[in-house]
Design a protein around this motif. Sequence first.
Motif, PDB file in Angstrom:
ATOM      1  N   VAL A  48       0.833  -1.204   0.000  1.00 32.33           N
ATOM      2  CA  VAL A  48       0.000   0.000   0.000  1.00 32.33           C
ATOM      3  C   VAL A  48       0.867   1.252   0.000  1.00 32.33           C
ATOM      4  CG1 VAL A  48      -1.640   1.351   1.375  1.00 32.33           C
ATOM      5  CG2 VAL A  48      -1.982  -1.115   1.078  1.00 32.33           C
ATOM      6  N   ALA A  49       1.942   1.240   0.789  1.00 35.93           N
ATOM      7  CA  ALA A  49       2.830   2.407   0.856  1.00 35.93           C
ATOM      8  C   ALA A  49       3.466   2.687  -0.507  1.00 35.93           C
ATOM      9  CB  ALA A  49       3.913   2.185   1.911  1.00 35.93           C
ATOM     10  N   VAL A  50       3.929   1.647  -1.181  1.00 33.28           N
ATOM     11  CA  VAL A  50       4.568   1.821  -2.489  1.00 33.28           C
ATOM     12  C   VAL A  50       3.568   2.308  -3.521  1.00 33.28           C
ATOM     13  CG1 VAL A  50       5.608   0.572  -4.427  1.00 33.28           C
ATOM     14  CG2 VAL A  50       6.447   0.184  -2.104  1.00 33.28           C
ATOM     15  N   LEU A  51       2.387   1.706  -3.558  1.00 32.88           N
ATOM     16  CA  LEU A  51       1.394   2.074  -4.568  1.00 32.88           C
ATOM     17  C   LEU A  51       0.898   3.501  -4.387  1.00 32.88           C
ATOM     18  CD1 LEU A  51      -0.732  -1.193  -4.846  1.00 32.88           C
ATOM     19  CD2 LEU A  51       1.275  -0.496  -6.157  1.00 32.88           C
ATOM     20  N   GLY A  52       0.901   3.979  -3.160  1.00 41.58           N
ATOM     21  CA  GLY A  52       0.470   5.349  -2.905  1.00 41.58           C
ATOM     22  C   GLY A  52       1.556   6.377  -3.142  1.00 41.58           C
ATOM     23  N   ALA A  53       2.794   5.901  -3.378  1.00 41.07           N
ATOM     24  CA  ALA A  53       3.914   6.831  -3.529  1.00 41.07           C
ATOM     25  C   ALA A  53       4.522   6.834  -4.919  1.00 41.07           C
ATOM     26  CB  ALA A  53       5.007   6.498  -2.511  1.00 41.07           C
ATOM     27  N   SER A  54       4.385   5.734  -5.673  1.00 39.73           N
ATOM     28  CA  SER A  54       5.084   5.632  -6.953  1.00 39.73           C
ATOM     29  C   SER A  54       4.203   4.996  -8.021  1.00 39.73           C
ATOM     30  CB  SER A  54       6.372   4.809  -6.786  1.00 39.73           C
ATOM     31  OG  SER A  54       6.973   4.549  -8.037  1.00 39.73           O
ATOM     32  N   THR A  55       3.816   5.785  -9.006  1.00 41.90           N
ATOM     33  CA  THR A  55       3.057   5.221 -10.122  1.00 41.90           C
ATOM     34  C   THR A  55       3.944   4.335 -11.001  1.00 41.90           C
ATOM     35  OG1 THR A  55       3.489   7.235 -11.414  1.00 41.90           O
ATOM     36  CG2 THR A  55       1.413   7.145 -10.186  1.00 41.90           C
ATOM     37  N   ALA A  56       5.250   4.636 -11.054  1.00 36.85           N
ATOM     38  CA  ALA A  56       6.161   3.828 -11.876  1.00 36.85           C
ATOM     39  C   ALA A  56       6.274   2.413 -11.317  1.00 36.85           C
ATOM     40  CB  ALA A  56       7.535   4.484 -11.941  1.00 36.85           C
ATOM     41  N   LEU A  57       6.417   2.288  -9.995  1.00 31.76           N
ATOM     42  CA  LEU A  57       6.501   0.960  -9.396  1.00 31.76           C
ATOM     43  C   LEU A  57       5.147   0.251  -9.439  1.00 31.76           C
ATOM     44  CD1 LEU A  57       8.897   1.624  -6.382  1.00 31.76           C
ATOM     45  CD2 LEU A  57       9.401   0.406  -8.511  1.00 31.76           C
ATOM     46  N   ALA A  58       4.073   1.021  -9.366  1.00 36.12           N
ATOM     47  CA  ALA A  58       2.742   0.423  -9.530  1.00 36.12           C
ATOM     48  C   ALA A  58       2.595  -0.167 -10.928  1.00 36.12           C
ATOM     49  CB  ALA A  58       1.666   1.472  -9.274  1.00 36.12           C
ATOM     50  N   ASP A  59       3.070   0.568 -11.929  1.00 33.47           N
ATOM     51  CA  ASP A  59       3.034   0.057 -13.307  1.00 33.47           C
ATOM     52  C   ASP A  59       3.857  -1.221 -13.425  1.00 33.47           C
ATOM     53  OD1 ASP A  59       1.457   2.167 -14.080  1.00 33.47           O
ATOM     54  OD2 ASP A  59       3.102   3.340 -14.940  1.00 33.47           O
ATOM     55  N   HIS A  60       5.007  -1.246 -12.767  1.00 31.11           N
ATOM     56  CA  HIS A  60       5.861  -2.438 -12.817  1.00 31.11           C
ATOM     57  C   HIS A  60       5.135  -3.644 -12.231  1.00 31.11           C
ATOM     58  CE1 HIS A  60       9.413  -4.992 -12.555  1.00 31.11           C
ATOM     59  NE2 HIS A  60       9.103  -5.218 -11.302  1.00 31.11           N
ATOM     60  N   LEU A  61       4.481  -3.476 -11.103  1.00 34.30           N
ATOM     61  CA  LEU A  61       3.776  -4.598 -10.468  1.00 34.30           C
ATOM     62  C   LEU A  61       2.570  -5.039 -11.290  1.00 34.30           C
ATOM     63  CD1 LEU A  61       3.997  -3.581  -6.708  1.00 34.30           C
ATOM     64  CD2 LEU A  61       5.104  -5.528  -7.813  1.00 34.30           C
ATOM     65  N   ALA A  62       1.939  -4.102 -11.973  1.00 40.66           N
ATOM     66  CA  ALA A  62       0.822  -4.476 -12.833  1.00 40.66           C
ATOM     67  C   ALA A  62       1.296  -5.335 -14.001  1.00 40.66           C
ATOM     68  CB  ALA A  62       0.106  -3.225 -13.346  1.00 40.66           C
ATOM     69  N   ARG A  63       2.500  -5.063 -14.484  1.00 40.71           N
ATOM     70  CA  ARG A  63       3.066  -5.866 -15.578  1.00 40.71           C
ATOM     71  C   ARG A  63       3.692  -7.163 -15.078  1.00 40.71           C
ATOM     72  NH1 ARG A  63       4.776  -0.773 -17.327  1.00 40.71           N
ATOM     73  NH2 ARG A  63       6.796  -1.117 -16.341  1.00 40.71           N
ATOM     74  N   HIS A  64       4.218  -7.132 -13.869  1.00 42.58           N
ATOM     75  CA  HIS A  64       4.924  -8.292 -13.317  1.00 42.58           C
ATOM     76  C   HIS A  64       4.382  -8.611 -11.916  1.00 42.58           C
ATOM     77  CE1 HIS A  64       7.842  -7.993 -16.579  1.00 42.58           C
ATOM     78  NE2 HIS A  64       7.970  -6.713 -16.306  1.00 42.58           N
ATOM     79  N   PRO A  65       3.181  -9.133 -11.829  1.00 41.87           N
ATOM     80  CA  PRO A  65       2.596  -9.393 -10.504  1.00 41.87           C
ATOM     81  C   PRO A  65       3.408 -10.386  -9.686  1.00 41.87           C
ATOM     82  CG  PRO A  65       1.284 -10.424 -12.240  1.00 41.87           C
ATOM     83  CD  PRO A  65       2.261  -9.509 -12.924  1.00 41.87           C
ATOM     84  N   GLY A  66       4.238 -11.187 -10.336  1.00 36.55           N
ATOM     85  CA  GLY A  66       5.083 -12.107  -9.598  1.00 36.55           C
ATOM     86  C   GLY A  66       6.073 -11.408  -8.691  1.00 36.55           C
ATOM     87  N   ASP A  67       6.377 -10.157  -8.997  1.00 32.80           N
ATOM     88  CA  ASP A  67       7.331  -9.408  -8.174  1.00 32.80           C
ATOM     89  C   ASP A  67       6.716  -8.912  -6.872  1.00 32.80           C
ATOM     90  OD1 ASP A  67       9.368  -9.872  -9.889  1.00 32.80           O
ATOM     91  OD2 ASP A  67       9.465  -7.859 -10.740  1.00 32.80           O
ATOM     92  N   LEU A  68       5.433  -9.192  -6.662  1.00 31.58           N
ATOM     93  CA  LEU A  68       4.849  -8.928  -5.343  1.00 31.58           C
ATOM     94  C   LEU A  68       5.588  -9.700  -4.267  1.00 31.58           C
ATOM     95  CD1 LEU A  68       1.053  -9.079  -6.275  1.00 31.58           C
ATOM     96  CD2 LEU A  68       2.235  -7.072  -5.334  1.00 31.58           C
ATOM     97  N   ASP A  69       6.162 -10.846  -4.638  1.00 29.21           N
ATOM     98  CA  ASP A  69       6.894 -11.659  -3.668  1.00 29.21           C
ATOM     99  C   ASP A  69       8.105 -10.912  -3.119  1.00 29.21           C
ATOM    100  OD1 ASP A  69       5.075 -13.652  -4.192  1.00 29.21           O
ATOM    101  OD2 ASP A  69       6.388 -14.761  -5.552  1.00 29.21           O
ATOM    102  N   ALA A  70       8.613  -9.941  -3.874  1.00 24.42           N
ATOM    103  CA  ALA A  70       9.788  -9.193  -3.423  1.00 24.42           C
ATOM    104  C   ALA A  70       9.507  -8.433  -2.138  1.00 24.42           C
ATOM    105  CB  ALA A  70      10.248  -8.222  -4.514  1.00 24.42           C
ATOM    106  N   LEU A  71       8.237  -8.074  -1.920  1.00 23.57           N
ATOM    107  CA  LEU A  71       7.879  -7.305  -0.737  1.00 23.57           C
ATOM    108  C   LEU A  71       7.974  -8.130   0.545  1.00 23.57           C
ATOM    109  CD1 LEU A  71       4.822  -5.389  -2.201  1.00 23.57           C
ATOM    110  CD2 LEU A  71       7.124  -4.484  -1.793  1.00 23.57           C
ATOM    111  N   ALA A  72       8.014  -9.454   0.405  1.00 15.81           N
ATOM    112  CA  ALA A  72       8.151 -10.324   1.570  1.00 15.81           C
ATOM    113  C   ALA A  72       9.610 -10.672   1.851  1.00 15.81           C
ATOM    114  CB  ALA A  72       7.341 -11.601   1.365  1.00 15.81           C
ATOM    115  N   GLU A  73      10.513 -10.238   0.992  1.00 12.25           N
ATOM    116  CA  GLU A  73      11.930 -10.531   1.178  1.00 12.25           C
ATOM    117  C   GLU A  73      12.535  -9.595   2.224  1.00 12.25           C
ATOM    118  OE1 GLU A  73      13.800 -10.358  -2.634  1.00 12.25           O
ATOM    119  OE2 GLU A  73      12.495 -11.882  -3.519  1.00 12.25           O
ATOM    120  N   PRO A  74      13.677  -9.968   2.799  1.00 12.96           N
ATOM    121  CA  PRO A  74      14.314  -9.107   3.808  1.00 12.96           C
ATOM    122  C   PRO A  74      14.650  -7.733   3.250  1.00 12.96           C
ATOM    123  CG  PRO A  74      15.308 -11.299   3.788  1.00 12.96           C
ATOM    124  CD  PRO A  74      14.405 -11.232   2.598  1.00 12.96           C
TER     125      PRO A  74
END
Length: 289
Positions: A48-74
């Motif tokens: 939520v914090a990233v999506l509310g701050a960066s449209t570029a990273l939101a676009d990236h996640l929309a294209r690559h939803p698999g990278d949502l897993d990165a948010l659970a990494e250390p």
Amino acid sequence: ALGTAASPDDALIALTRIAASCRAAGEDRVTALRAALTSTGGPGAALVAVLGASTALADHLARHPGDLDALAEPSPLGDDADVVRSELLASVGATGDVPVAPAGGVDAMRRAYRRRLLRIAAADLVAPEPMAVLPAVGAALADLAAAALEAALALARGEQPDQGAGTRLAVLGMGKCGGRELNYVSDVDVIYVAEPSDGHDEDEALATATRPPLRCARLLGRLLEEAQALVAANPTRGLDLAATAAVHDRLRAVAASGAAVLVLSTDLDEVEPAIFARRAASPNDARPP
């Protein structure tokens, strides 16, 4: 949770797009997104914090939803620079003591770059004391920029007939990049230093040396395709006429895409005429590009 975002509206719009991408990717992605959003803190808060701050990273996640897993990494803050370098080089398949990468790795480099940028931004945005992590964030962004340069240079070497063996080339990070104090909108100031390898002609080696930096700059430009602003400081210093023309073409293309382009140059002749040229008086069939 959306109420905690810098822009709740942007976060909601981005979540709608990401949910659609997850549905298209399969039930596993939908389950992962649902789990993140229903968790207390952790990946959900970071998302939520990233999506509310960066449209570029939101676009990236929309294209690559698999990278949502990165948010659970250390948290990547504090990672060794060599770890980041190895990650970006691996993304383009670079090998060797002087890394050389096969052609076709630009998209992979872009995704690896943005995935790590996503992790840095998430760690930054959810930090309880933002000022306390500021030095670590600046260092992480600088290390990521240096790693992207290394990967781009490996791709550029791979396009040379001798894979750059005749020239020893170093890229020196200057200013905030060299001091590991980058921010999210910093330009990356670098100096290319070259000399011929043992047994190679100096003129030929130095002529060859201009090719990898130019290609490197073009590849890095691919990372900026969605940028809203670009600052170029002395973009053609040390380049020959052909390389200078190629850089000017790239700057014009970025400007034509709708981005704001600011050129800072000690060569006053290049600032307006070369970058922002337009037809002043000529036949219609002689109109410049």
